[in-house]
Design an enzyme around this catalytic site. Structure first.
Site, PDB file in Angstrom:
ATOM      1  N   HIS A  86      18.601 -15.133  23.413  1.00 34.04           N
ATOM      2  CA  HIS A  86      17.858 -13.963  22.893  1.00 34.04           C
ATOM      3  C   HIS A  86      16.414 -13.936  23.413  1.00 34.04           C
ATOM      4  CE1 HIS A  86      16.074 -10.994  20.272  1.00 34.04           C
ATOM      5  NE2 HIS A  86      15.362 -11.918  19.654  1.00 34.04           N
ATOM      6  N   HIS A 124       8.865 -16.358  20.541  1.00 34.37           N
ATOM      7  CA  HIS A 124       8.537 -15.463  19.418  1.00 34.37           C
ATOM      8  C   HIS A 124       9.230 -15.801  18.096  1.00 34.37           C
ATOM      9  CE1 HIS A 124      12.221 -13.233  20.642  1.00 34.37           C
ATOM     10  NE2 HIS A 124      12.247 -12.848  19.379  1.00 34.37           N
ATOM     11  N   GLU A 140       9.053 -18.984  12.879  1.00 33.48           N
ATOM     12  CA  GLU A 140       9.860 -18.614  11.707  1.00 33.48           C
ATOM     13  C   GLU A 140      11.146 -19.431  11.607  1.00 33.48           C
ATOM     14  OE1 GLU A 140      12.279 -14.966   9.660  1.00 33.48           O
ATOM     15  OE2 GLU A 140      11.580 -14.746  11.717  1.00 33.48           O
ATOM     16  N   ASP A 141      11.827 -19.621  12.751  1.00 29.34           N
ATOM     17  CA  ASP A 141      13.187 -20.181  12.705  1.00 29.34           C
ATOM     18  C   ASP A 141      13.272 -21.699  12.830  1.00 29.34           C
ATOM     19  OD1 ASP A 141      14.038 -17.642  12.399  1.00 29.34           O
ATOM     20  OD2 ASP A 141      14.872 -17.399  14.404  1.00 29.34           O
ATOM     21  N   ASP A 173      11.832  -7.284  21.632  1.00 25.52           N
ATOM     22  CA  ASP A 173      12.672  -8.050  20.692  1.00 25.52           C
ATOM     23  C   ASP A 173      13.645  -7.103  19.976  1.00 25.52           C
ATOM     24  OD1 ASP A 173      13.548 -10.026  18.815  1.00 25.52           O
ATOM     25  OD2 ASP A 173      12.032  -9.326  17.393  1.00 25.52           O
ATOM     26  N   ASP A 191      23.268  24.490  28.827  1.00 24.32           N
ATOM     27  CA  ASP A 191      23.135  25.557  29.830  1.00 24.32           C
ATOM     28  C   ASP A 191      21.788  25.515  30.540  1.00 24.32           C
ATOM     29  OD1 ASP A 191      25.620  26.500  29.520  1.00 24.32           O
ATOM     30  OD2 ASP A 191      25.109  28.220  28.252  1.00 24.32           O
TER      31      ASP A 191
END
Length: 711
Positions: A48, A72, A76-77, A139, A259
């Protein structure tokens, strides 16, 4: 060759070797940090961040943005702190990663509030460094491309957020390619059936149009060659979400939209743009009023192009955009088109300057907004794609959203001009402040010192800046007015004990404030003015603290009430004092005030039926009188019975105008075939003015009866 090595090779086409190595290093750090983590699709998680960096590389973003893209999700992860990233990759990259990192899960009342808080944090981060939003957009784009792995409900929620926030931000930053892909992917996830139907219809229509499209393209290319212009002509495809929006909002049939044949002519210079315009106008006749020059006056997001619509072969409409190669690059990639973080001394070009200005405005909104939901509501309003271009009297051009009013313009010029605005001139004529502005108009704002925003402006202003500053000013105005009213009410009660607020010592005031859980006297007075605390109770507490004897028998309370005298009303007290609609009191009527918690005072006629249940509550009901200098106009309701005859309603309206009163609203009912009943709400100064008005109406031949309505 591994994925990262293939990516590094791509970067070598526009980055220095040492910069590519830094990006590679960030990748290996992320790979190690995310070791053992997988995406919903089952792939290693690091695929990712690599894909996000790949999207930014297509825009030729700088190496620090690419490093932030790789890292990034690390904070957090994986639990790695920002300080560790700063030590490894420097302060700038750590700040970018921190800006992009999602909010740690907090307990919010609603998902909307969580989304608003998240966006608010993102807005603050991108105001510090615009690259934050570019990494965030990349992201989100990769997450949208891989939505298929998520549960349908979650995919729809992410798609809605993308359509409401991320696509408009990409558009606002001039990133057409990104916003178009966001819209089409979001549309596909939100409305899969509608999306498939439109996609199928578009494929079929393209097949039917191929021959005519080829002929039109060839005729345009030939015309440019004849005029000696170097340029290329491209057929322009309409995207699915754009077709859907036109069908839904403009109520057009699919065939009507398809059209129209659209082309883009790309030439080598601005001069060639105008020459190409002349060439195509010589080939096919232009539609009157459909030419727009966004080169001389660029759109708010920096977009530049000439737009024209022509009658083509067999009368088919042809939409043409003419621009230079640089404008084409800017239209597709917006702020990312020419990245300027090469040296700190480099001057920002026009597009960056515009973006900085917009972000500065976003920051102002954030500081003035009452809460995150109000902030996000206002930012969404400011992300409108359509603009009008308004001139100031000195020729300055202002970009405003479609539907903006002179009040929006006033706040766009300066907050003080908005707050002190009393009237306006549009193209030198006096006009209402609520009139929607059209492109090309010159607007002059008339101000007066001491003027204040009108709460009614919130019904028609469009921009977030105007809405936020009006609410902010009204909040301050309401606070100031509630403090003033609270002081008058408290002093009135204290005067019945032969003292005043000025005579109460600081120690007693501090003690009462402590008991109320407050720190400032003005907060206590504001509470009294808003009806949250009773003036009599606060007065007794102050006097007890000061050691003054307070008797509370009903007879003595009543006597003191009379000694205190009735509170005088001037009619200009503002937001915390309102006139009841049930009985519409006007100067001269005997009146009382009803204190309502949180809303201030509502003024009724003394004999109003609505007060029947309140009469026993002497603390909430106050005796009032009209000040000798009362000013303003007051609404009164009249019922007029008149014989049906031609022109009598017009006569009635004329009589009211001649009596120097104004009609607020009017309704007519037929009682029988002979008599009509007219109900009027008119504005008068006082009872004397009302009696003069009634006398004039009675003089009209055919008026059978006139009564003033109360309750």
């Amino acid at each position: 060759m591994s994925d990262i090595e293939a990516f590094a090779e791509r970067l070598g086409s526009y980055l220095e070797a040492d910069q590519v190595n830094l990006v590679r290093r960030a990748y290996f750090y992320a790979e190690q940090a995310h070791d053992g983590q997988t995406r919903r699709s089952g792939e290693p998680y690091v695929t990712h961040p690599l894909a996000v960096a790949g999207i930014l590389a297509e825009m030729h973003m700088d190496h620090q943005s690419l490093m932030a893209a790789m890292l990034h999700d690390v904070i957090e992860d994986t639990g790695i702190p920002k300080q560790a990233l700063e030590k490894q990759f420097g302060e700038t990259v750590a700040e970018l990663v921190d800006g992009v990192s999602k909010l740690t899960q907090m307990d919010f009342d609603t998902k909307a509030e969580a989304q608003a808080e998240n966006f608010q944090k993102m807005a603050l981060a991108m105001a510090r460094d615009i690259r934050v939003i570019l990494v965030k957009l990349a992201d989100r784009l990769h997450n949208m491309r891989t939505l298929g792995a998520l549960a349908p409900a979650k995919a729809r929620r992410i798609a809605r957020e993308t359509l409401e926030i991320y696509a408009p931000i990409a558009h606002r930053l001039g990133m057409h390619n990104l916003s178009t892909e966001f819209e089409d992917l979001g549309f596909r996830a939100m409305y899969p059936l509608r999306s498939r139907m439109i996609e199928r219809a578009v494929r079929q229509a393209r097949g039917n149009r191929r021959e005519l499209l080829g002929k039109l393209l060839a005729s345009l290319e030939e015309r440019l060659q004849q005029q000696g212009l170097n340029g290329r002509v491209l057929g322009r495809e309409k995207h699915m979400y754009g077709i859907y929006q036109k069908m839904r909002l403009k109520r057009r049939a699919f065939n009507e939209i398809m059209d129209v044949y659209a082309f883009r002519i790309i030439v080598d210079s601005v001069d060639s743009c105008y020459r190409a315009l002349g060439a195509v106008h010589g080939l096919y006749k232009p539609f009157p009023g459909r030419f727009k020059d966004y080169i001389a006056i660029p759109k708010a997001n920096g977009y530049q192009s000439l737009h024209t619509t022509l009658f083509g072969i067999g009368g088919v409409p042809i939409e043409i955009q003419i621009r230079t190669e640089e404008m084409e690059e800017l239209a597709n990639n917006g702020i990312a088109a020419h990245w300027l973080y090469k040296s700190k001394d480099e001057v920002l070009n026009g597009n960056h300057a515009r973006t900085r200005k917009w972000l500065k405005g976003v920051l102002e909104l954030q500081q003035s907004a009452g809460n995150s939901l109000e902030f996000i509501e206002n930012v969404k309003i400011d992300l409108f794609p359509d603009e009008v271009y308004i001139f100031s009297p000195k020729g300055r051009i202002m970009e405003l959203p479609k539907g903006a009013t002179p009040v929006d313009f006033a706040y766009a010029v300066h907050t003080d001009i908005g707050n002190n605005c009393i009237a306006c001139r549009i193209n030198r004529r006096l006009a209402p402040l609520s009139e929607p502005l059209q492109s090309g108009q010159t607007v002059e704002i008339i101000t007066a010192p001491g003027a204040r925003p009108n709460p009614a402006w919130l019904n028609f202003v469009i921009t977030g800046k105007a809405r936020t500053h009006i609410r902010h000013a009204l909040k301050h105005q309401r606070h100031a007015e509630s403090v003033a009213l609270g002081e008058r009410l408290l002093d009135k009660v204290l005067s019945s004990f032969d003292t005043s607020l000025a005579n109460i010592d600081e120690q007693s005031i501090s003690a009462v404030l402590g008991d109320c859980g407050l720190t400032l006297m003005e907060d206590l007075l504001a509470d009294i003015g808003l009806g949250n605390r009773m003036a009599y109770v606060v007065a007794r507490s102050l006097l007890l603290q000061a050691g003054t004897r307070t008797d509370s028998t009903p007879e003595k309370s009543e006597k003191r009430e009379e000694q205190g005298g009735a509170l005088a009303i001037r009619g200009t007290e503002g937001l915390v004092m309102n006139f009841a609609r049930c009985c519409n009191p006007i100067p001269g009527d005997p009146i009382v005030g009803l204190l309502t918690s949180g809303k201030g005072m509502l003024i009724h006629q003394e004999n109003c039926q609505e007060l029947a249940s309140q009469r026993h509550d002497s603390e909430k009901l106050l005796h009032l009188t009209w000040d000798k200098d009362v000013s303003g106009e007051f609404t009164v309701e009249l019922r007029v019975e008149l014989e049906q005859q031609r022109g009598i309603i017009a006569q009635l309206a004329t009589s009211i105008t001649v009596a120097d009163a104004s009609i607020e609203r009017i309704s007519v009912d037929e009682r029988d075939g002979r008599i009509s009943v007219v109900q009027l709400a008119v504005r008068v100064r006082d009872r004397l003015h009302l009696s003069q008005l009634i006398k004039r109406i009675r003089a009209i031949s055919g008026v059978a009866r006139i009564t003033r309505l109360k309750n």
